[in-house]
Motif scaffolding. Structure first.
Motif, PDB file in Angstrom:
ATOM      1  N   HIS A   5       0.681  -1.270  -0.121  1.00 61.19           N
ATOM      2  CA  HIS A   5       0.008   0.193   0.092  1.00 61.19           C
ATOM      3  C   HIS A   5       0.856   1.107   0.185  1.00 61.19           C
ATOM      4  O   HIS A   5       0.192   2.304   0.049  1.00 61.19           O
ATOM      5  CB  HIS A   5      -0.831   0.033   1.136  1.00 61.19           C
ATOM      6  CG  HIS A   5      -1.869  -1.094   1.138  1.00 61.19           C
ATOM      7  ND1 HIS A   5      -2.773  -1.456   0.136  1.00 61.19           N
ATOM      8  CD2 HIS A   5      -1.929  -2.299   2.001  1.00 61.19           C
ATOM      9  CE1 HIS A   5      -3.524  -2.351   0.640  1.00 61.19           C
ATOM     10  NE2 HIS A   5      -3.024  -2.961   1.588  1.00 61.19           N
ATOM     11  N   LEU A  47      -4.120   5.744  -1.192  1.00 58.10           N
ATOM     12  CA  LEU A  47      -5.443   6.055  -0.728  1.00 58.10           C
ATOM     13  C   LEU A  47      -6.577   5.854  -1.841  1.00 58.10           C
ATOM     14  O   LEU A  47      -7.734   5.528  -1.474  1.00 58.10           O
ATOM     15  CB  LEU A  47      -5.751   7.568   0.117  1.00 58.10           C
ATOM     16  CG  LEU A  47      -6.756   8.008   0.634  1.00 58.10           C
ATOM     17  CD1 LEU A  47      -7.145   7.268   1.893  1.00 58.10           C
ATOM     18  CD2 LEU A  47      -6.731   9.560   1.080  1.00 58.10           C
ATOM     19  N   TRP A  85      -8.870   2.911  -1.700  1.00 56.84           N
ATOM     20  CA  TRP A  85      -9.735   2.701  -0.674  1.00 56.84           C
ATOM     21  C   TRP A  85     -11.079   3.517  -0.898  1.00 56.84           C
ATOM     22  O   TRP A  85     -11.916   3.451   0.186  1.00 56.84           O
ATOM     23  CB  TRP A  85      -9.039   3.086   0.685  1.00 56.84           C
ATOM     24  CG  TRP A  85      -7.867   2.076   0.720  1.00 56.84           C
ATOM     25  CD1 TRP A  85      -6.690   2.090   0.390  1.00 56.84           C
ATOM     26  CD2 TRP A  85      -8.323   0.739   1.398  1.00 56.84           C
ATOM     27  NE1 TRP A  85      -5.993   1.031   0.701  1.00 56.84           N
ATOM     28  CE2 TRP A  85      -6.896   0.232   1.329  1.00 56.84           C
ATOM     29  CE3 TRP A  85      -9.388   0.197   1.880  1.00 56.84           C
ATOM     30  CZ2 TRP A  85      -6.763  -1.065   1.629  1.00 56.84           C
ATOM     31  CZ3 TRP A  85      -9.085  -1.146   2.258  1.00 56.84           C
ATOM     32  CH2 TRP A  85      -7.699  -1.751   2.226  1.00 56.84           C
ATOM     33  N   PRO A 121     -14.277   0.562  -0.718  1.00 59.35           N
ATOM     34  CA  PRO A 121     -14.216   0.050   0.747  1.00 59.35           C
ATOM     35  C   PRO A 121     -14.429   0.888   1.671  1.00 59.35           C
ATOM     36  O   PRO A 121     -15.214   0.246   2.533  1.00 59.35           O
ATOM     37  CB  PRO A 121     -12.619  -0.322   0.709  1.00 59.35           C
ATOM     38  CG  PRO A 121     -12.075  -0.688  -0.527  1.00 59.35           C
ATOM     39  CD  PRO A 121     -12.588   0.410  -1.408  1.00 59.35           C
ATOM     40  N   LEU A 122     -14.137   2.106   1.680  1.00 63.28           N
ATOM     41  CA  LEU A 122     -14.613   3.139   2.616  1.00 63.28           C
ATOM     42  C   LEU A 122     -16.102   3.384   2.387  1.00 63.28           C
ATOM     43  O   LEU A 122     -16.841   3.405   3.500  1.00 63.28           O
ATOM     44  CB  LEU A 122     -13.941   4.401   2.146  1.00 63.28           C
ATOM     45  CG  LEU A 122     -12.413   4.534   3.000  1.00 63.28           C
ATOM     46  CD1 LEU A 122     -11.715   5.748   2.572  1.00 63.28           C
ATOM     47  CD2 LEU A 122     -12.717   4.385   4.319  1.00 63.28           C
ATOM     48  N   ALA A 176      -8.794   3.834   6.446  1.00 63.37           N
ATOM     49  CA  ALA A 176      -8.139   3.276   5.324  1.00 63.37           C
ATOM     50  C   ALA A 176      -6.851   2.837   5.494  1.00 63.37           C
ATOM     51  O   ALA A 176      -6.432   1.599   5.142  1.00 63.37           O
ATOM     52  CB  ALA A 176      -7.923   4.515   4.201  1.00 63.37           C
ATOM     53  N   MET A 223      -7.695  -0.442   7.540  1.00 59.64           N
ATOM     54  CA  MET A 223      -7.851  -1.678   6.739  1.00 59.64           C
ATOM     55  C   MET A 223      -7.004  -2.131   5.812  1.00 59.64           C
ATOM     56  O   MET A 223      -6.688  -3.518   5.760  1.00 59.64           O
ATOM     57  CB  MET A 223      -9.124  -1.347   5.900  1.00 59.64           C
ATOM     58  CG  MET A 223     -10.577  -0.952   6.673  1.00 59.64           C
ATOM     59  SD  MET A 223     -12.175  -0.713   5.491  1.00 59.64           S
ATOM     60  CE  MET A 223     -12.206   0.900   5.397  1.00 59.64           C
ATOM     61  N   ALA A 224      -6.247  -1.282   5.196  1.00 57.15           N
ATOM     62  CA  ALA A 224      -4.894  -1.638   4.528  1.00 57.15           C
ATOM     63  C   ALA A 224      -3.952  -2.411   5.465  1.00 57.15           C
ATOM     64  O   ALA A 224      -3.213  -3.263   4.823  1.00 57.15           O
ATOM     65  CB  ALA A 224      -4.173  -0.389   3.900  1.00 57.15           C
TER      66      ALA A 224
END
Ligand code: ME8
Length: 520
Positions: free
Chosen positions: A118, A169, A172, A175-176, A277, A280-281
């Motif tokens: 990431h 970012l 994401w 997913p966010l 973010a 989760m990453a």
């Protein structure tokens, strides 16, 4: 067997560039009330606060004070810790981002992000807002009256061009959005949630997460030329505080994910977009809620050092009393909205709600008991419909207050208590125990007993807001220290008739302000 339910609440960690003021005290106070409430309600609580000590802004402030950054941060961080003690905050831990435990946590989360692909190396050329430690896209800039470029917060920006690591970012966004949809109460209040949603829907750019043009920060593992971007460093404090990187530790297992990150509206984007973010990453769980409260102004003006109108919480407390200030801040403004501090409102609120309503209720009931019941808890006798109605309202308060605090509606929680304060005052007027003293002394005792029980409930439930005043009130009712949790609410632990009571003393004096407001 399952242990007690747990509750983990955090404040932002404050920049050590300046003296703490009313805004900082406000956020920590809100968390303190929640932490105290949950503890009294039987939860296993962790309440974390602390100071954010790295970054360009702190480095510049240290240079301006002609001090080494470490010595500077030691000094200012101490001011924040002293204020927390002074305000009677009940935090379990005070974290400083210059501590070793935090270095380990930051470097570990960096490695996790890097290992999972990431983070990549590139270079940043763009605008930077040092006051808010934020990279600002050209599209968000405005031009000030003197032609200088400004960030949306009004702070000046400077041009930065340097090698930098980036966090992906942009990957994401979906997913966010999915996470917000599945967790509708993740961001409160609702209006703030909508702002975040539209920001994320507008598309996310990769985020620069390292700096090379100054040194005051946590070294990037494996590349000493870089220090970590201060927001990645700062946000990580919330997991450092519960033992990360040891994700197997009992502390981490018990408390993470946090139940609530309390923040001001100025830093919502960092907490509601970047932080989940990053987590989760890194394959870590995001927190359960971020609440963004509003902004205090001073007599209508933005609070700022340059305007010279900083409100020092110590001065307020010295002038009005600690519990009065704690009450005012959470009662005056619906939590979440902006609020304006004025001395007149402070005096008005204190005299109305505390001296006249709550204080007077306790004072007149306890004085009547002292005079007419031999200074002991009166006999309960046989309660009538009116007594039962008032007692039932007192018994219902716990559920009402808990429900409000679960959505951080402090003003509404206080309103639940004050509904009963008002009902109890109306009951005193209606029952007129001073008349009953001659006409029906047994009935007088029942009325005073009912009132003493209601005051016990009010004092127990108001403890998180006004710990000192409630402690004194419970002392006056001879409620022992081990009978002050919410498990003692209800009739099972009711006051025992015949228990000797200490001599009553007033708890909330009337205030008089400079204009004479409040003088009776
Ligand atoms: O932003 N009214 O620290 P900070 C209400 N280090 N609240 C106010 C306020 C006001 N006028 N002024 C300040 C930072 N606050 C970062 C945080 S967290 C991982 C890093 C409160 O010292 C409010 O909570 O600038 C706001 O969000 C916070 O102080 C900003 O503190």
């Amino acid at each position: 067997m399952d242990g007690p339910q747990r509750y983990y609440v955090t404040t932002p960690i404050y920049y050590v560039n300046d003296a703490p003021h009313i805004g900082h005290a406000y956020t920590t106070l809100a968390c303190d009330v929640l932490a105290r409430f949950k503890r009294l309600d039987g939860y296993d609580v962790k309440f974390l606060t602390g100071t954010d000590e790295h970054g360009q802004k702190v480095e510049k402030s240290a240079a301006a004070a002609d001090m080494d950054p470490k010595a500077f941060t030691d000094k200012i961080s101490r001011n924040f810790r002293d204020l927390a003690d002074f305000m009677n905050f009940s935090h379990d831990d005070f974290i400083r981002t210059t501590e070793k435990r935090h270095l380990a946590a930051c470097q570990d989360i960096w490695r996790r992000l890097q290992e999972r692909g990431h983070i990549y190396l590139g270079s940043y050329a763009g605008w930077y807002d040092v006051r808010d430690e934020a990279f600002v896209p050209e599209s968000e800039l405005t031009v000030g009256p003197d032609g200088k470029k400004l960030a949306p917060s009004g702070a000046e920006v400077e041009w930065v061009e340097e090698p930098s690591y980036f966090f992906r970012l942009s990957a994401w966004q979906e997913p966010l959005l999915d996470f917000y949809q599945k967790n509708p109460d993740f961001i409160l209040p609702r209006t703030r949630r909508n702002e975040v949603l539209s920001f994320v829907k507008g598309g996310l750019q990769d985020l620069s997460v390292s700096r090379t043009s100054f040194r005051w920060g946590i070294p990037v593992p494996g590349d000493d030329a870089h220090i970590m971007y201060v927001w990645l460093d700062a946000l990580t404090n919330y997991i450092t505080g519960v033992g990360y990187p040891d994700t197997e530790s009992p502390e981490y297992g018990t408390y993470w994910p946090a139940d609530l990150h309390m923040v001001g509206k100025d830093i919502l984007r960092f907490h509601a977009v970047y932080w989940p973010a990053f987590l989760m990453a890194a394959d870590l769980e995001p927190p359960r809620r971020v609440f963004a409260h509003g902004w205090w102004t001073n007599e209508g003006e933005k609070i700022s050092k340059s305007v010279g109108n900083i409100i020092d919480p110590r001065e307020l407390v010295e002038k009005y009393g600690l519990d009065q200030v704690r009450y005012f801040l959470l009662r005056e403004v619906p939590f979440g909205n902006d609020g304006d501090f004025s001395h007149r409102a402070m005096v008005h609120r204190t005299n109305g709600d505390l001296a006249n309503d709550f204080g007077n209720l306790a004072q007149r009931v306890l004085s009547m008991i002292a005079k007419n019941c031999g200074g002991a808890v009166p006999r309960a006798g046989s309660p009538t419909g009116d007594d039962d109605t008032l007692l039932a309202a007192a018994h219902d308060m716990h559920a009402g207050v808990a429900k409000c605090l679960d959505i951080q509606a402090f003003h509404e929680a206080l309103d639940v208590l004050w509904g009963v304060v008002r009902a109890a005052n109306a009951y005193v007027d209606h029952q007129a125990p001073w008349v009953l003293r001659k006409s029906d002394p047994d009935r007088m005792e029942t009325v005073l007993y009912t009132l003493a029980e209601v005051i016990r409930h009010l004092a127990l439930l108001a403890q998180p807001f006004m710990p000192g005043a409630c402690e004194r009130m419970l002392d006056q009712l001879a409620v022992t220290r081990d009978h002050r949790t919410f498990a003692c609410l209800g009739s099972g632990n009711a006051l025992v008739p015949g228990t000797t009571l200490p001599k009553p003393v007033g708890i909330f004096p009337r205030l008089v302000d400079e204009t004479g407001e409040g003088a009776s």
